[in-house]
Design an enzyme around this catalytic site. Structure first.
Site, PDB file in Angstrom:
ATOM      1  N   ARG A 103       0.781  -1.437   0.039  1.00 39.17           N
ATOM      2  CA  ARG A 103      -0.026   0.094  -0.187  1.00 39.17           C
ATOM      3  C   ARG A 103       0.915   1.219  -0.087  1.00 39.17           C
ATOM      4  O   ARG A 103       1.824   1.357   0.849  1.00 39.17           O
ATOM      5  CB  ARG A 103      -0.843  -0.034   1.241  1.00 39.17           C
ATOM      6  N   THR A 107      -0.819   7.738  -1.324  1.00 39.03           N
ATOM      7  CA  THR A 107      -2.284   7.477  -2.001  1.00 39.03           C
ATOM      8  C   THR A 107      -3.165   6.579  -1.504  1.00 39.03           C
ATOM      9  O   THR A 107      -4.328   6.346  -1.532  1.00 39.03           O
ATOM     10  CB  THR A 107      -2.057   7.114  -3.510  1.00 39.03           C
ATOM     11  N   ASP A 199       1.065  -1.047  12.404  1.00 37.64           N
ATOM     12  CA  ASP A 199       1.352  -1.939  10.837  1.00 37.64           C
ATOM     13  C   ASP A 199       1.471  -3.256  11.179  1.00 37.64           C
ATOM     14  O   ASP A 199       2.704  -3.645  11.895  1.00 37.64           O
ATOM     15  CB  ASP A 199       2.304  -1.012  10.395  1.00 37.64           C
ATOM     16  N   ASP A 202       4.960  -4.529   9.757  1.00 38.65           N
ATOM     17  CA  ASP A 202       6.017  -3.991  10.397  1.00 38.65           C
ATOM     18  C   ASP A 202       6.360  -4.775  11.688  1.00 38.65           C
ATOM     19  O   ASP A 202       7.604  -5.250  12.167  1.00 38.65           O
ATOM     20  CB  ASP A 202       6.087  -2.543  10.530  1.00 38.65           C
TER      21      ASP A 202
HETATM   22  C1  PRP Z   1      -1.358  -3.507   5.217  1.00 37.85           C
HETATM   23  C2  PRP Z   1      -2.074  -4.782   5.516  1.00 37.85           C
HETATM   24  C3  PRP Z   1      -2.927  -4.899   4.319  1.00 37.85           C
HETATM   25  C4  PRP Z   1      -3.146  -3.334   3.973  1.00 37.85           C
HETATM   26  C5  PRP Z   1      -4.513  -2.880   4.349  1.00 37.85           C
HETATM   27  O1  PRP Z   1      -0.297  -4.120   4.218  1.00 37.85           O
HETATM   28  O2  PRP Z   1      -1.307  -5.674   5.862  1.00 37.85           O
HETATM   29  O3  PRP Z   1      -2.476  -5.605   3.501  1.00 37.85           O
HETATM   30  O4  PRP Z   1      -2.007  -2.641   4.570  1.00 37.85           O
HETATM   31  O5  PRP Z   1      -4.716  -1.670   4.119  1.00 37.85           O
HETATM   32  P1  PRP Z   1      -5.751  -1.341   2.904  1.00 37.85           P
HETATM   33  O6  PRP Z   1      -7.137  -2.014   3.363  1.00 37.85           O
HETATM   34  O7  PRP Z   1      -6.109   0.233   2.870  1.00 37.85           O
HETATM   35  O8  PRP Z   1      -5.154  -1.777   1.654  1.00 37.85           O
HETATM   36  P2  PRP Z   1       0.970  -3.006   3.841  1.00 37.85           P
HETATM   37  O9  PRP Z   1       0.505  -2.534   2.316  1.00 37.85           O
HETATM   38  O10 PRP Z   1       1.539  -2.129   4.757  1.00 37.85           O
HETATM   39  O11 PRP Z   1       2.159  -4.138   3.421  1.00 37.85           O
HETATM   40  P3  PRP Z   1       2.747  -5.060   4.403  1.00 37.85           P
HETATM   41  O12 PRP Z   1       1.783  -6.258   4.792  1.00 37.85           O
HETATM   42  O13 PRP Z   1       4.171  -5.598   3.480  1.00 37.85           O
HETATM   43  O14 PRP Z   1       3.379  -4.560   5.360  1.00 37.85           O
END
Ligand code: PRP
Length: 208
Positions: A103, A107, A199, A202
């Site tokens: 994500r 944005t 997060d 993380d």
């Molecule tokens: C986080 C989480 C979801 C997403 C949720 O992942 O694990 O996949 O964001 O947000 P959304 O519903 O607004 O799309 P991230 O993109 O931070 O990646 P990661 O799992 O590698 O930390």
């Protein structure tokens, strides 16, 4: 339209409390996420169709049951990886797919960066796992990709959701059941679930 299934179990609540606490160590976070995922897996599989199997006990022959379809678990990377082992405790034979979704912090739009899907998704019950359902962008991208790839019976399993994410998935995929541990209050201006747990990726991988 039915709402998400919010799993109500005291042990899941205990794991959620541990996962939400900012001071929880990485080791404990990983363990609690796996345990929570196992509980979610059992609940998410409660209505799986079954087929009869003949069983010979030491005393007699009888008819038992087993899931009618193969089971595939698709982890949304990275954080979804933390839920895979919990699912495998329930269904050790499941095939595992991976969808890389990152994500964008500005944005909030997801960017797909990796894909590995078992052929079985076209004939299986497919559980998409991701601890967080925030705006819903990542889940929508994952579900859309799986539909394109031919998946029929899709279910989304998340630990913590925001109402916005639940609404977005239900609007785009009204036929996909959503199973969650909790639906929290809201998203903040950065797109984080409040109160949430931070997060998940993380905290799971030590990149915070
Ligand atoms: C986080 C989480 C979801 C997403 C949720 O992942 O694990 O996949 O964001 O947000 P959304 O519903 O607004 O799309 P991230 O993109 O931070 O990646 P990661 O799992 O590698 O930390």
């Amino acid at each position: 339209m039915a709402g998400p299934l919010v799993v109500d179990h005291p042990l899941l609540e205990r794991h959620l409390a541990v996962l939400r606490a900012a001071g929880t160590s990485r080791e404990t976070f990983r363990h609690a996420l796996g345990e929570a995922a196992a509980i979610l897996a059992y609940e998410a599989m409660r209505d799986l169709p079954t087929r009869p199997v003949e069983v010979r006990t030491p005393l007699a022959t009888m008819t038992g049951a087993t899931p009618a379809l193969p089971i595939v678990v698709v982890a949304v990377l990275r954080a979804g990886l933390g839920m895979v082992d919990g699912f495998l405790r329930a269904v050790p034979e499941a095939a595992i797919g991976h969808l890389g979704m990152q994500r964008d912090e500005g944005t909030l739009q997801p960017r797909g960066y990796y894909e590995s899907l078992p052929d079985a998704i076209t004939e299986a019950t497919v559980f998409v796992v991701d601890p967080m359902l925030a705006t819903g962008g990542s889940a929508l991208a994952a579900l859309g990709r799986l539909r394109e790839a031919g998946a029929g019976d899709l279910r989304l399993v998340c630990l913590v959701a925001a109402p916005e994410g639940v609404a977005a998935v239900q609007a785009a995929h009204p036929d996909v059941p959503i199973v969650v541990g909790a639906v929290d209050e809201r998203l903040d201006e950065r797109g984080f679930i409040v109160p949430g747990l931070g997060d998940a990726g993380d905290r799971l991988f030590g990149t915070d």
